[in-house]
Design an enzyme around this catalytic site. Structure first.
Site, mmCIF file in Angstrom:
data_model
loop_
_atom_site.group_PDB
_atom_site.id
_atom_site.type_symbol
_atom_site.label_atom_id
_atom_site.label_comp_id
_atom_site.label_asym_id
_atom_site.label_seq_id
_atom_site.Cartn_x
_atom_site.Cartn_y
_atom_site.Cartn_z
ATOM 1 C CD GLU A 7 0.952 -17.241 -14.926
ATOM 2 O OE1 GLU A 7 -0.135 -16.662 -14.819
ATOM 3 O OE2 GLU A 7 1.645 -17.578 -13.957
ATOM 4 C CG ASP A 152 2.698 -14.604 -12.615
ATOM 5 O OD1 ASP A 152 3.822 -14.256 -13.020
ATOM 6 O OD2 ASP A 152 1.631 -14.185 -13.105
ATOM 7 C CE1 TYR A 360 1.871 -12.265 -10.163
ATOM 8 C CE2 TYR A 360 1.266 -12.672 -7.882
ATOM 9 C CZ TYR A 360 1.120 -12.942 -9.233
ATOM 10 O OH TYR A 360 0.209 -13.879 -9.646
#
Length: 852
Positions: A7, A152, A360
């Site tokens: 990303e 992600d 995350y």
């Protein structure tokens, strides 16, 4: 060759480092984009980052109509895009040729109220947002044997990956594609993800794209409507949106409750007790007297009392249970209590995640999965953070039984430290947030805290009083997690019948308080409770409301403009301000993610909801515009004009886009004042609001992370005047043999800015900036590094001795904590040492020009 698509660039680099065989990945560039080449089991791999979304949704410029095709648009590539415009909207030919009306349709590019019903139903095209990255992606895809999407793992990440894969398919339609899903950028997680590749979840990507499309439609239509309702104003577009508007409504609703609140009088009787040399607070057991006569009668009994008798001692222990693991909302709320806004929390958390320090950060889950190596993480914390080592040792002694929250999902674990990386390289907000996350993780593995409460019942002249104290007798999880812990309030050891000294007993008149305003952390929690936004968007929505000046301060207050917009929308289109409508659309998107509904159906449903409100809004455009106009003026007001008495307001220059203070009586009244640069300006109230010297308004100036100060807005006011001060001789003029080269510190009457300038400035060009505030003192000394004057500036922290040359090679940045920061500071110092003084450069250029 295998192509890995991440990303962001930092994620691509980290993945390459974690997966590579022996040795570091090779940094390379394709065109101007950084890529990383490495080998895995002898096979060539390359990773690249996308910089987020590489495609952006937008509307075409026009919606056209003909009898054969009906309503449609044409993309830039010539593709025909059908538009499902309702039959109730008028079709060409139109009676007028004025825009937005065209001979064969409607222009939706320009902002016109008449085009908004058509914009609601306009088709959406996806345009390249990162052309250079798309070019590189296609270049590498042509040479690859397989592409691995490693964005992600959430709706947005899946959409970014799906868009990237669509670009790949344009040049390599048969290229095998797989998906890597991980929750932390650490060796074990990433290796496991790439060893167990899965298919890209198109339903999840469609849900993300549904949100993108719906937010574009609602945001574009409502923002254009509010802006056009009162075009101009003071330089701001009137922003609105599907989630933004009901979030603002929550804040306005709370403010309305505060405005409608009628305070009630009550009285309290409180004083101080003392025994064995220890003081403590005592209070009448009637916590609030609502009858003034009863309060005065009770106070009359005790007003002269000097002693009291303990009638009872009660002790009670209570257990405070350890907290559950952090999800995104809980992290934002906890960080906000420590002074970090939700938006800043997410920016810092993202950087910690990308650097491998935490998992995350965008999650709903509050239950650690069984696969999580809890013991390994604790051991990592013990070795990497010495201050946590004693707590980690206790935790490892077991049992390792974590707490569990109510929400359990299977995508990502709750937010936790990875136990890897070197926390000593962190500083400021990063270190503060990392410690919060690490300590919360340890707290979820520890036992409850035991708090002992002691309550004394005391007779003072026949009136019942009480004293209470809490003591942490068994730390439990509080040893790791002290956040929000109240200070111990220890009472002296007393028994029934003991006599204590009492004094300072007072009767205090008070009033009940209105409901408290939301803090940013509480607002995030309320948004989650009402189903507004997602874990990924709530912080940015609040930040946006501040940016468009609908909100101010913290705890949060709505501006007059924010209140006016919600009041008007509530009157003419009430559903747009309610959380229920937004929650309904969010539920629709969840159905898409679960494969139970389609993207087209959900987006069309949202268009229909918006269209149902738009007619009433357009009908009352002028009414809403007047409400906005009055509110904007109220928000922008800084005081009364000393010349004509009308409002002085903050304005934006159409030419420079800079801010200034101007009179609402313009053009009849030409009074204007500059706005101090680099500060947040707000008006003062009461007697302090008007300057006693010149009659102009006085304002409060809040510099970033500095103490606020007050000043008159008029730069020519005697209160702002500073006499010129000679601080030295111009070295450039001296070297040139030019006489009269005095360096004079001066404050501009026009702008209020301070600087040092040579009396021969037109010839030598020597000038230096000065700090905006603080009394100046000439030292008569020059800097040993560059020859510029050295002055002393008086600050709130004391005298500050500085060389005025900003490019002085002797200036070093303040050393930052951590190895990486120290390395950066050393590099900056070397670069600065290679520079020459700016004044000499200017002089040299002017001299060369004259010779030529």
């Amino acid at each position: 060759m295998k192509l890995v698509v991440a990303e962001k660039n930092i994620a691509a680099q980290k993945i390459a480092q974690l997966l590579a065989d022996a040795g570091k990945p090779k940094n390379d560039k394709v065109y101007n984009t950084q890529v990383y080449r490495f080998t895995v089991d002898g096979e060539d791999w390359v990773s690249m980052g996308l910089a987020g979304h590489i495609l952006a949704p937008d509307f075409p410029d026009e919606i056209l109509f003909d009898k054969q095709n009906g309503w449609y648009s044409v993309s830039a590539e010539g593709e025909v895009l059908p538009a499902d415009v309702p039959d109730g909207l008028a079709r060409p030919p139109y009676d007028t040729k004025r825009k937005p009306f065209l001979a064969n349709g409607i222009s939706i590019k320009g902002w016109k109220v008449e085009s908004l019903p058509y914009l609601t139903w306009a088709p959406i095209v996806k345009l390249p947002a990162e052309k250079e990255i798309i070019r590189v992606l296609k270049n590498l895809a042509k040479k690859a044997d397989e592409v691995i999407i490693a964005t992600d793992f959430d709706r947005e990440g899946e959409l970014i990956g799906a868009d990237a894969l669509n670009m790949v398919r344009e040049v390599a339609p048969e290229l095998p594609a797989r998906r890597a899903r991980y929750s932390a950028l650490i060796k074990g997680e990433v290796t496991e993800a790439f060893n167990n590749l899965v298919e890209l979840d198109q339903d999840l990507a469609d849900a993300g794209e549904s949100r993108q499309y719906i937010d574009l439609i609602w945001g574009a239509v409502l923002t254009r409507y509010l802006t056009l309702a009162k075009f101009g104003g003071f330089g701001n577009v009137r922003s609105a949106g599907r989630v933004q508007t009901p979030t603002l409504a929550l804040v306005v609703e709370r403010e309305r409750e505060r405005m409608a609140f009628v305070p009630e009088d009550y009285w309290q009787i409180r004083g101080m007790g003392e025994a064995s040399g220890q003081e403590f607070k005592i209070a009448h057991t009637t916590v609030r007297f609502t009858d003034k006569a009863a309060a005065e009668a009770a106070f009359a009994h005790v007003s002269g009392a000097e002693t009291g008798t303990v009638t009872a001692v009660a002790k009670r222990s209570r257990k405070q249970q350890p907290p559950v693991p952090f999800n995104t909302t809980a992290l934002q709320a906890a960080a906000a209590a420590e002074g970090i806004s939700p938006a800043r929390t997410m920016r810092i958390a993202e950087s910690l995640y990308m650097s491998g320090f935490i998992s995350y950060p965008r999650v709903d889950n509050t239950v650690y999965p069984k696969s999580l190596d809890i013991a390994g993480i604790v051991k990592g914390l013990a070795s990497g953070t010495p201050s946590l080592a004693p707590v980690c040792k206790k935790v490892l002694a077991g049992p390792l039984t974590p707490t569990r929250g109510k929400v359990e999902t299977t995508d990502h674990p709750p937010i936790h430290p990875t136990g890897q990386g070197d926390p000593t390289t962190l500083d400021g907000g990063q270190l503060k947030l990392y410690n919060l996350i690490a300590r919360r993780f340890l707290a979820t593995l520890m036992g409850p805290a035991t708090i002992e409460n002691t309550k004394l019942s005391i007779d003072v002249a026949g009136e019942p009083f009480a004293a209470s104290g809490d003591v942490l007798v068994e730390a439990g999880f509080r040893e790791a997690y002290p956040y929000g812990l109240k200070r111990d309030e220890q009472l002296p050891a007393l028994a029934e019948g003991d006599v204590i000294d009492v004094r300072d007993i007072k009767l205090e008149a008070k009033q009940t308080e209105p409901p408290a305003r939301y803090s940013q952390g509480k607002l995030v929690q309320e948004m989650e409770k009402r189903g507004l936004g997602t874990k990924s968007t709530r912080a940015s929505i609040i930040e946006r409301l501040y940016a468009v000046r609908y909100l101010k301060n913290d705890p949060i207050e709505p501006s007059q403009l924010g209140i006016a917009i919600i009041d008007a929308l509530s009157q003419f289109a009430p559903r747009v301000t309610t959380p229920e409508m937004t929650a309904e659309l969010d539920a629709d998107m969840t159905m898409v993610a679960e494969g139970k509904d389609t993207q087209d159906h959900v987006v069309d449903h949202s268009r229909a909801l918006l269209a149902g409100m738009l007619d009433a809004l357009i009908e009352h455009k002028d009414d809403l515009g007047e409400a906005i106009s009055d509110a904007v003026t109220a928000d922008a007001r800084v005081g009364a004009c000393p010349k004509c008495g009308k409002d002085l307001v903050m304005k934006t220059s159409a030419k420079t886009r800079g801010s200034f203070i101007g009179c609402m009586g313009w053009p009849d009244c030409d009074v204007t004042y500059p706005v101090p640069s680099g500060v947040k300006v707000s008006p003062l109230e009461g007697e302090a609001a008007v300057c006693p010297e010149c009659g102009a308004p006085r304002i409060k100036c809040q510099p970033f992370r500095q103490k606020a100060y007050e000043q008159c807005v008029n730069p020519k006011c005697p209160t702002n005047y500073e006499p010129d001060l000679k601080v030295g001789e111009c070295a450039v003029c001296r070297e040139a043999g030019r006489a009269g080269g005095d360096l004079i510190a001066h404050k501009s009457e026009r702008t209020g800015k301070r600087f040092i300038r040579c009396a021969n400035y037109e010839e030598c060009g020597v000038s230096y900036p000065l700090p905006a505030r603080g009394k100046l003192e000439a030292t008569g000394e020059v800097c040993e590094h560059c020859g510029a004057p050295v002055v002393v500036v008086e600050t709130a922290r004391g005298p500050w001795r500085i060389c005025v040359n900003m490019d002085c090679p002797g200036k070093e940045k303040k050393p930052a904590r951590g190895k990486a920061a120290a390395k950066k500071a050393t590099s900056a110092t070397k670069k600065a040492a290679a520079k020459k003084p700016a004044a000499k450069k200017v002089a040299a250029k002017r001299a060369a020009t004259k010779k030529a």
